[in-house]
Design a protein around this motif. Structure first.
Motif, PDB file in Angstrom:
ATOM      1  N   GLY A 120       0.806  -1.219   0.000  1.00 58.03           N
ATOM      2  CA  GLY A 120       0.000   0.000   0.000  1.00 58.03           C
ATOM      3  C   GLY A 120       0.834   1.262   0.000  1.00 58.03           C
ATOM      4  N   MET A 121       2.069   1.161  -0.497  1.00 57.15           N
ATOM      5  CA  MET A 121       2.987   2.302  -0.615  1.00 57.15           C
ATOM      6  C   MET A 121       3.243   2.952   0.747  1.00 57.15           C
ATOM      7  SD  MET A 121       1.781   3.737  -4.309  1.00 57.15           S
ATOM      8  CE  MET A 121       3.256   4.670  -4.639  1.00 57.15           C
ATOM      9  N   ARG A 122       3.398   2.113   1.759  1.00 58.99           N
ATOM     10  CA  ARG A 122       3.705   2.571   3.105  1.00 58.99           C
ATOM     11  C   ARG A 122       5.217   2.485   3.293  1.00 58.99           C
ATOM     12  NH1 ARG A 122      -0.338   4.535   5.284  1.00 58.99           N
ATOM     13  NH2 ARG A 122      -0.031   4.005   7.452  1.00 58.99           N
ATOM     14  N   ILE A 123       5.760   3.463   3.988  1.00 67.17           N
ATOM     15  CA  ILE A 123       7.197   3.494   4.268  1.00 67.17           C
ATOM     16  C   ILE A 123       7.409   4.060   5.662  1.00 67.17           C
ATOM     17  CG2 ILE A 123       7.532   5.771   3.211  1.00 67.17           C
ATOM     18  CD1 ILE A 123      10.311   4.705   2.231  1.00 67.17           C
ATOM     19  N   ARG A 124       8.357   3.499   6.359  1.00 68.78           N
ATOM     20  CA  ARG A 124       8.722   3.966   7.698  1.00 68.78           C
ATOM     21  C   ARG A 124      10.239   4.074   7.764  1.00 68.78           C
ATOM     22  NH1 ARG A 124       4.159   5.267  10.684  1.00 68.78           N
ATOM     23  NH2 ARG A 124       2.597   3.671  10.396  1.00 68.78           N
ATOM     24  N   PHE A 125      10.689   5.148   8.371  1.00 68.11           N
ATOM     25  CA  PHE A 125      12.117   5.357   8.593  1.00 68.11           C
ATOM     26  C   PHE A 125      12.377   5.210  10.089  1.00 68.11           C
ATOM     27  CE2 PHE A 125      11.031   7.718   4.772  1.00 68.11           C
ATOM     28  CZ  PHE A 125      12.035   7.328   3.903  1.00 68.11           C
ATOM     29  N   SER A 126      13.531   4.660  10.435  1.00 64.56           N
ATOM     30  CA  SER A 126      13.879   4.493  11.850  1.00 64.56           C
ATOM     31  C   SER A 126      15.387   4.580  12.024  1.00 64.56           C
ATOM     32  CB  SER A 126      13.350   3.156  12.377  1.00 64.56           C
ATOM     33  OG  SER A 126      13.890   2.077  11.651  1.00 64.56           O
ATOM     34  N   GLN A 127      15.782   4.699  13.272  1.00 65.71           N
ATOM     35  CA  GLN A 127      17.202   4.751  13.649  1.00 65.71           C
ATOM     36  C   GLN A 127      17.950   5.820  12.860  1.00 65.71           C
ATOM     37  OE1 GLN A 127      18.627   0.740  13.156  1.00 65.71           O
ATOM     38  NE2 GLN A 127      17.137  -0.100  14.578  1.00 65.71           N
ATOM     39  N   MET A 128      17.312   6.969  12.659  1.00 62.87           N
ATOM     40  CA  MET A 128      17.918   8.049  11.883  1.00 62.87           C
ATOM     41  C   MET A 128      18.984   8.765  12.711  1.00 62.87           C
ATOM     42  SD  MET A 128      16.409   7.753   8.973  1.00 62.87           S
ATOM     43  CE  MET A 128      16.823   9.239   8.100  1.00 62.87           C
ATOM     44  N   LEU A 129      20.144   8.931  12.120  1.00 60.44           N
ATOM     45  CA  LEU A 129      21.277   9.622  12.736  1.00 60.44           C
ATOM     46  C   LEU A 129      21.860  10.603  11.744  1.00 60.44           C
ATOM     47  CD1 LEU A 129      23.058   6.460  14.177  1.00 60.44           C
ATOM     48  CD2 LEU A 129      21.662   8.071  15.477  1.00 60.44           C
ATOM     49  N   SER A 130      22.445  11.678  12.242  1.00 59.43           N
ATOM     50  CA  SER A 130      23.128  12.612  11.340  1.00 59.43           C
ATOM     51  C   SER A 130      24.398  13.114  12.000  1.00 59.43           C
ATOM     52  CB  SER A 130      22.219  13.793  10.976  1.00 59.43           C
ATOM     53  OG  SER A 130      22.086  14.674  12.069  1.00 59.43           O
ATOM     54  N   THR A 131      25.304  13.603  11.167  1.00 62.68           N
ATOM     55  CA  THR A 131      26.496  14.237  11.696  1.00 62.68           C
ATOM     56  C   THR A 131      26.068  15.556  12.347  1.00 62.68           C
ATOM     57  OG1 THR A 131      26.922  15.262   9.546  1.00 62.68           O
ATOM     58  CG2 THR A 131      28.038  13.168   9.993  1.00 62.68           C
ATOM     59  N   ASN A 154       3.869   7.194   4.464  1.00 63.02           N
ATOM     60  CA  ASN A 154       3.512   6.689   3.147  1.00 63.02           C
ATOM     61  C   ASN A 154       4.148   7.568   2.080  1.00 63.02           C
ATOM     62  OD1 ASN A 154       1.226   8.530   1.798  1.00 63.02           O
ATOM     63  ND2 ASN A 154       0.842   8.486   3.998  1.00 63.02           N
ATOM     64  N   TYR A 155       4.109   7.082   0.863  1.00 55.83           N
ATOM     65  CA  TYR A 155       4.665   7.846  -0.250  1.00 55.83           C
ATOM     66  C   TYR A 155       3.774   7.684  -1.466  1.00 55.83           C
ATOM     67  CZ  TYR A 155       6.442   3.487  -2.227  1.00 55.83           C
ATOM     68  OH  TYR A 155       6.547   2.234  -2.760  1.00 55.83           O
ATOM     69  N   THR A 156       3.914   8.606  -2.396  1.00 56.84           N
ATOM     70  CA  THR A 156       3.232   8.506  -3.685  1.00 56.84           C
ATOM     71  C   THR A 156       4.240   8.830  -4.774  1.00 56.84           C
ATOM     72  OG1 THR A 156       2.471  10.792  -3.463  1.00 56.84           O
ATOM     73  CG2 THR A 156       0.917   9.079  -2.831  1.00 56.84           C
ATOM     74  N   MET A 157       3.940   8.353  -5.964  1.00 57.06           N
ATOM     75  CA  MET A 157       4.743   8.670  -7.142  1.00 57.06           C
ATOM     76  C   MET A 157       3.827   9.429  -8.090  1.00 57.06           C
ATOM     77  SD  MET A 157       7.830   7.306  -6.846  1.00 57.06           S
ATOM     78  CE  MET A 157       8.415   7.203  -8.515  1.00 57.06           C
ATOM     79  N   ASN A 158       4.321  10.549  -8.637  1.00 56.43           N
ATOM     80  CA  ASN A 158       3.516  11.352  -9.540  1.00 56.43           C
ATOM     81  C   ASN A 158       4.433  11.991 -10.575  1.00 56.43           C
ATOM     82  OD1 ASN A 158       1.458  12.767 -10.731  1.00 56.43           O
ATOM     83  ND2 ASN A 158       1.220  14.243  -9.059  1.00 56.43           N
ATOM     84  N   LEU A 164       6.838  12.256  -0.127  1.00 60.88           N
ATOM     85  CA  LEU A 164       6.744  11.661   1.204  1.00 60.88           C
ATOM     86  C   LEU A 164       5.609  12.347   1.956  1.00 60.88           C
ATOM     87  CD1 LEU A 164      10.513  11.281   2.205  1.00 60.88           C
ATOM     88  CD2 LEU A 164       8.999   9.618   1.093  1.00 60.88           C
ATOM     89  N   ASN A 165       4.745  11.527   2.555  1.00 59.92           N
ATOM     90  CA  ASN A 165       3.537  12.038   3.203  1.00 59.92           C
ATOM     91  C   ASN A 165       3.396  11.482   4.616  1.00 59.92           C
ATOM     92  OD1 ASN A 165       2.458  13.019   0.538  1.00 59.92           O
ATOM     93  ND2 ASN A 165       2.382  10.828   0.148  1.00 59.92           N
ATOM     94  N   VAL A 166       2.526  12.134   5.376  1.00 60.19           N
ATOM     95  CA  VAL A 166       2.052  11.583   6.642  1.00 60.19           C
ATOM     96  C   VAL A 166       0.531  11.602   6.565  1.00 60.19           C
ATOM     97  CG1 VAL A 166       2.173  13.801   7.872  1.00 60.19           C
ATOM     98  CG2 VAL A 166       2.117  11.672   9.165  1.00 60.19           C
ATOM     99  N   GLY A 167      -0.071  10.447   6.719  1.00 59.34           N
ATOM    100  CA  GLY A 167      -1.524  10.349   6.581  1.00 59.34           C
ATOM    101  C   GLY A 167      -1.958  10.836   5.214  1.00 59.34           C
TER     102      GLY A 167
END
Length: 178
Positions: A120-131, A154-158, A164-167
């Motif tokens: 369903g084109m759902r995506i989750r990111f986790s354990q994000m780190l940055s310098t 979630n995400y869509t392609m157009n 990248l979306n939320v809800g």
């Protein structure tokens, strides 16, 4: 050594002959042979997997299309993002298939983490780190950009854009390929 090789060849020949004898039919020569008699049975789950809907096939293709690509930021929270002329590289992220890793550049700092893709084109990111470099002349609010990855579900392609979306709210960020 030759004796061992000969024994292996003999054993292989015997197994092949036994398989042929076991596969012979008890029917006479004048009976019809149905080619499906030896076909493997197909379970209900197998046939369901083979009968994927067009939406599922489209979703899988779009999932494949986003992995391994470099995605440049073009819009953040509804505001266009112009690449700064004095910057060495654009703001981007990339999903790597190996280890489901995400990595990218936020304008000053690099970042990485993990992602999971779901039906369903759902995506989750986790354990994000940055310098944690300090860059006084960054054109984009890095914290707002990195928050996109925390919020996205979630995400869509157009038209070649990855959104990248939320809800069902307005897009958090829009990306294009270089």
């Amino acid at each position: 050594m030759n004796t061992i090789q000969n024994n292996i060849k003999l054993w292989t020949l015997m197994v092949a002959l036994m398989a042929m004898v076991g596969c012979s039919s008890d029917k006479g020569d004048d009976s019809e042979v149905n080619p499906n008699d030896n076909a493997p049975a197909v379970s209900e789950n197998d046939s369901m997997a083979q009968d994927k809907s067009e939406d599922e096939v489209k979703s899988e293709k779009e999932t494949d299309d986003i992995i391994g690509q470099k995605w440049l930021l073009v819009t953040l929270e509804g505001q266009p993002v112009e690449p700064a002329e004095n910057k060495e590289q654009a703001i981007y992220f990339q999903l790597q298939e190996k280890g489901n890793r995400v990595m990218g550049f936020a304008g000053c700092n690099t970042f990485n983490g993990t992602y999971t893709l779901e039906e369903g084109m759902r995506i989750r990111f986790s354990q994000m780190l940055s310098t944690l470099k300090a860059c006084p002349d960054v054109d984009v609010d890095e914290q707002a950009f990195l928050a996109v990855f925390e919020l996205t579900d979630n995400y869509t392609m157009n038209n070649g854009e990855l959104i990248l979306n939320v809800g069902r709210r307005a897009p958090l960020a829009v990306f294009q390929q270089p």
